[in-house]
Design a protein around this motif. Sequence first.
Motif, short mmCIF file in Angstrom:
data_model
loop_
_atom_site.label_atom_id
_atom_site.label_comp_id
_atom_site.label_asym_id
_atom_site.label_seq_id
_atom_site.Cartn_x
_atom_site.Cartn_y
_atom_site.Cartn_z
N VAL A 1 14.81 3.64 -1.65
CA VAL A 1 15.59 3.05 -2.74
C VAL A 1 14.70 2.86 -3.97
O VAL A 1 15.04 3.26 -5.09
N VAL A 2 13.50 2.31 -3.73
CA VAL A 2 12.57 2.09 -4.85
C VAL A 2 12.20 3.43 -5.48
O VAL A 2 12.25 3.60 -6.71
N LEU A 3 11.83 4.40 -4.64
CA LEU A 3 11.40 5.70 -5.14
C LEU A 3 12.51 6.41 -5.90
O LEU A 3 12.26 7.06 -6.91
N ALA A 4 13.75 6.29 -5.40
CA ALA A 4 14.86 6.98 -6.06
C ALA A 4 15.03 6.47 -7.48
O ALA A 4 15.21 7.25 -8.43
N GLN B 1 0.80 -1.22 0.00
CA GLN B 1 0.00 0.00 0.00
C GLN B 1 0.84 1.27 0.00
O GLN B 1 0.58 2.18 -0.77
N VAL B 2 1.83 1.35 0.88
CA VAL B 2 2.58 2.61 0.99
C VAL B 2 3.46 2.83 -0.24
O VAL B 2 3.50 3.92 -0.80
N VAL B 3 4.16 1.78 -0.70
CA VAL B 3 5.03 1.94 -1.87
C VAL B 3 4.22 2.33 -3.12
O VAL B 3 4.56 3.31 -3.79
N PRO B 4 3.13 1.62 -3.42
CA PRO B 4 2.34 2.05 -4.58
C PRO B 4 1.80 3.47 -4.44
O PRO B 4 1.78 4.23 -5.42
N PHE B 5 1.40 3.84 -3.21
CA PHE B 5 0.90 5.19 -2.99
C PHE B 5 1.98 6.22 -3.33
O PHE B 5 1.73 7.22 -4.02
N ALA B 6 3.21 5.96 -2.89
CA ALA B 6 4.30 6.89 -3.16
C ALA B 6 4.56 7.00 -4.66
O ALA B 6 4.84 8.09 -5.18
N LEU C 1 11.52 8.59 -14.15
CA LEU C 1 10.40 9.47 -14.53
C LEU C 1 10.85 10.90 -14.80
O LEU C 1 10.35 11.55 -15.71
N TYR C 2 11.77 11.39 -13.97
CA TYR C 2 12.17 12.79 -14.08
C TYR C 2 13.48 12.95 -14.86
O TYR C 2 14.10 14.01 -14.81
N ALA C 3 13.89 11.89 -15.56
CA ALA C 3 15.08 11.95 -16.42
C ALA C 3 16.28 12.52 -15.67
O ALA C 3 16.97 13.40 -16.16
N THR C 4 16.50 12.02 -14.44
CA THR C 4 17.60 12.54 -13.63
C THR C 4 18.54 11.41 -13.28
O THR C 4 18.21 10.58 -12.43
N PRO C 5 19.70 11.32 -13.95
CA PRO C 5 20.63 10.26 -13.56
C PRO C 5 21.10 10.44 -12.13
O PRO C 5 21.36 11.56 -11.69
N VAL D 1 9.39 15.36 -0.78
CA VAL D 1 8.00 15.56 -0.35
C VAL D 1 7.23 14.24 -0.44
O VAL D 1 6.43 13.90 0.43
N THR D 2 7.53 13.47 -1.49
CA THR D 2 6.89 12.16 -1.61
C THR D 2 7.27 11.25 -0.44
O THR D 2 6.41 10.57 0.13
N VAL D 3 8.55 11.27 -0.09
CA VAL D 3 8.99 10.47 1.05
C VAL D 3 8.24 10.89 2.31
O VAL D 3 7.79 10.05 3.10
N LEU D 4 8.08 12.20 2.48
CA LEU D 4 7.40 12.70 3.68
C LEU D 4 5.96 12.21 3.73
O LEU D 4 5.48 11.77 4.78
N LEU D 5 5.26 12.27 2.60
CA LEU D 5 3.86 11.81 2.57
C LEU D 5 3.78 10.32 2.89
O LEU D 5 2.93 9.88 3.66
N ALA D 6 4.70 9.55 2.27
CA ALA D 6 4.70 8.11 2.53
C ALA D 6 5.06 7.84 3.99
O ALA D 6 4.53 6.91 4.61
N CYS D 7 5.96 8.68 4.53
CA CYS D 7 6.38 8.52 5.92
C CYS D 7 5.19 8.67 6.85
O CYS D 7 5.04 7.93 7.82
N LEU D 8 4.32 9.64 6.53
CA LEU D 8 3.13 9.85 7.35
C LEU D 8 2.29 8.57 7.41
O LEU D 8 1.85 8.15 8.48
#
Lengths: 222, 274
Positions: free
Chosen positions: A111-114, A25-30, A120-124, A58-65
């Motif tokens: 790790v997954v989010l990074a 739930q939390v990982v898919p939400f993030a 997604l954001y084209a950031t190596p 900010v995404t980490v913070l929301l998932a952290c909540l």
Amino acid sequence: MWHDAVLVAGKDLRIEWRSRVGLNQVVPFALVVLLLFGLALGPDAGRLRAAAAGLFWVTVLLACLLSVQRSVAVETADAGRDGLRLSGLDAGGIFVGKSAALALQLLVLEVVLAVVAALLYATPLSGIGLLAATCVLATAGLAAVGTFYGAVAAGTRVRETLLPLLFFPVVAPVVLAATKAWSAALSHQGGGGLGWLGLLAIFSVAYVAIGTVAFGALLEDG
Amino acid sequence: MNALVPPVDHGLLGESAAPHAVISSRRHRAELALRIVGVAGLVGVVLTVWLGLWVTPPDAYMGNLVRLLYIHPSMAWDAFLAYGVSFAASACYLWPRTRDLRFDRLAGASAEAGVVFTAITLVTGSLWGRPTWGTWWVWDPLLTTTALLFVLYLGYLALRKVPGDPEVRAKRTAVGALVAFIDVPIVYFSVTWWKSLHQAPTISPGKSDVHGLMAWTMLLSFVTFSLVYVWFVAHRYRLAGLQAREEAEGLAYALAERRAEGGAKAVEKNEVLT
């Protein structure tokens, strides 16, 4: 105290391993939040890249909540809190244990989010060392504050709405510092991020220490 | 039957039914002092408005905007004073030797006043910023910290509103307040650093001579609004005490009424039966 911390952390991680609420739930939400940020900012790669670090944190913070809510819910259900109190475990140990379990789950999530954010954001992902150190220090602070305010709000009937109001303003410096450190690493200016790492370290040490000392007072009252 | 009924006072302000002479005279003096503070504050506000809006001249550079000097800095001072008092009261409550619910009430009353003054500080600052900097808001360390402080203490007040046992609630909120307060220097430091890395400081006080009367008006505003703060907090504190009494004694009172009712009915019944 450390022995108790390991016991409590093991308990929380075992519950997570068996229920897989975080994973399912939390990982898919993030991931959804990362996608939504992309939609909100439009497909311009330059803009996304510039904002990537901030969006990630900010995404980490929301998932952290969500993870904190889950960590509190585990104790609230079936009077687990009373059980903890009666167990004779050291209050500081319980705090460290719950924080550590939360931090470990958050690190996996990060790790997954990074990886997904990089795609997604084209950031190596450059400056991996600094990125990882930032994650460790920031997560320690987030988990400590989250566990602490989770316990503050736990006994109340308005837990779900009260917790974010208490939690988010306090961790504002973490989001700021972690974002700056990540921006520095991603733009190949790793040296600029070291000071922010120091700030994160101070924050985390301060809140882990305060939480360990003050948690007993919160647990007594329930 | 009456032996079961707990002593309940019916005083309008919850005054003790049999007031001790010493307590009564002390309370009387405190009320008089508070009234004097209130009247002085009111006179001060009227004077500040009169001096600030009519008597003092407009500034050479800032024009009429300078009149915000008579309210904005004193409001900010009040806000920080209020948070300082709230912090000290919370610490006193947590310290076992000085643990007293009165400190908890003082912390709550002061924080409530602080939030109001912070809101006014932010609004007046914004009104000043728009014509001066050309924008309602800048990410200045002081502004950002103040805004976060506002949200932190809104959270604190929300936590205070949660119903529960007074002792439990007092401890929970005191711990929460202390932990939140530690955040303030960290926030200030991090935002200062964040800005210093990117651009020069945005606030630079306008170089203008402060006219003698202007300085006096500003000083008066500080004194006045400090008095207003004391008056607000004292009344809010007293109200909190009455609320606590009502919570504690209200139930006892209702139970006593109910018992008396039940007793009367039982007597009636007996009379009918005999």
